[in-house]
Design an enzyme around this catalytic site. Structure first.
Site, short mmCIF file in Angstrom:
data_model
loop_
_atom_site.label_atom_id
_atom_site.label_comp_id
_atom_site.label_asym_id
_atom_site.label_seq_id
_atom_site.Cartn_x
_atom_site.Cartn_y
_atom_site.Cartn_z
N GLU A 123 0.73 -1.16 -0.04
CA GLU A 123 0.28 0.02 -0.17
C GLU A 123 0.95 1.29 0.03
OE1 GLU A 123 -3.53 0.03 2.34
OE2 GLU A 123 -2.56 1.58 3.31
N TYR B 247 7.25 0.76 -8.12
CA TYR B 247 6.46 -0.30 -8.01
C TYR B 247 5.91 -0.62 -9.57
CZ TYR B 247 6.45 0.35 -3.37
OH TYR B 247 6.90 0.52 -1.89
#
Ligand code: COA
Length: 169
Positions: A120, A132
């Site tokens: 997250e 990411y």
């Protein structure tokens, strides 16, 4: 374990000898300092200690020339895992060390037959989101107003993005 990581400089690509090691409470002070310098919503020493002491968690540091340049803490479960924390020292950013920490974690998760890696991230954390995405993580959902950011004594809410990487075998 010793291995070579390709790190980038402006004009050249060179090999630097680096190593990964299990993160233990022996490194707590260095990691707490690194955490407070790099992260906006940083974990306290106690939060880090609890996470590192949890025997179920996978916690690794990346060492370059005897210096701890980053760390990753993940929580594996049966067939998935979550990245709980990841940081790279401010002087060592954009040298692929963040990617290396995640790839090192992935190699450990593969051995455990873990299929998905979740995390997250704050909507405004552009560096982390870029990292990411570059590794193939995909957005799976949004947590509305999940984070609180303190700016000029104002409490500002920020969304969290949940991302997932399917781990190839
Ligand atoms: C996010 C973080 C771990 C990235 O570590 P890093 O070692 O700098 O990342 P890498 O060098 O492996 O970056 C890999 C790719 O991610 C992207 N990226 C990383 N930082 C970026 C930035 N500031 N701006 C744009 N893209 C970025 C780029 O595509 C980069 O590849 P490139 O350098 O070839 O362009 C680091 O910035 C950090 O510690 N931030 C503070 C803590 C934090 O936010 N942790 C994540 C919590 S969810």
């Amino acid at each position: 374990m010793k291995l070579a990581i390709t790190t980038k400089t402006k004009l050249t690509t060179k090999l630097i000898s680096t190593s990964f090691k299990k993160l233990t409470l022996n490194e707590i002070d260095v990691v707490t300092e690194l955490e407070s310098e790099t992260s906006e919503n940083h974990w306290t020493k106690q939060q880090l200690s609890e996470s590192i002491s949890n025997p179920n968690n996978l916690s690794q540091i990346l060492i370059v020339k005897s210096k701890i340049v980053g760390y990753i803490i993940a929580m594996p479960s049966v067939d998935s895992a979550d990245i709980l924390n990841l940081a790279v020292h401010k002087d060592f950013k954009r040298k692929s060390y963040g990617s290396s920490l995640i790839n090192h974690l992935l190699s450990k998760l593969k051995k455990r037959q873990i299929k998905n890696l979740f995390l997250e991230v704050r909507m405004g954390n552009f560096a982390a989101i870029s990292l990411y995405l570059s590794l193939g993580f995909k957005e799976v959902s949004i947590r509305k107003n999940y984070y609180t950011k303190n700016s000029n004594e104002l409490s500002i809410k920020e969304d969290g993005i949940i991302m997932c990487l399917e781990i190839s075998t």
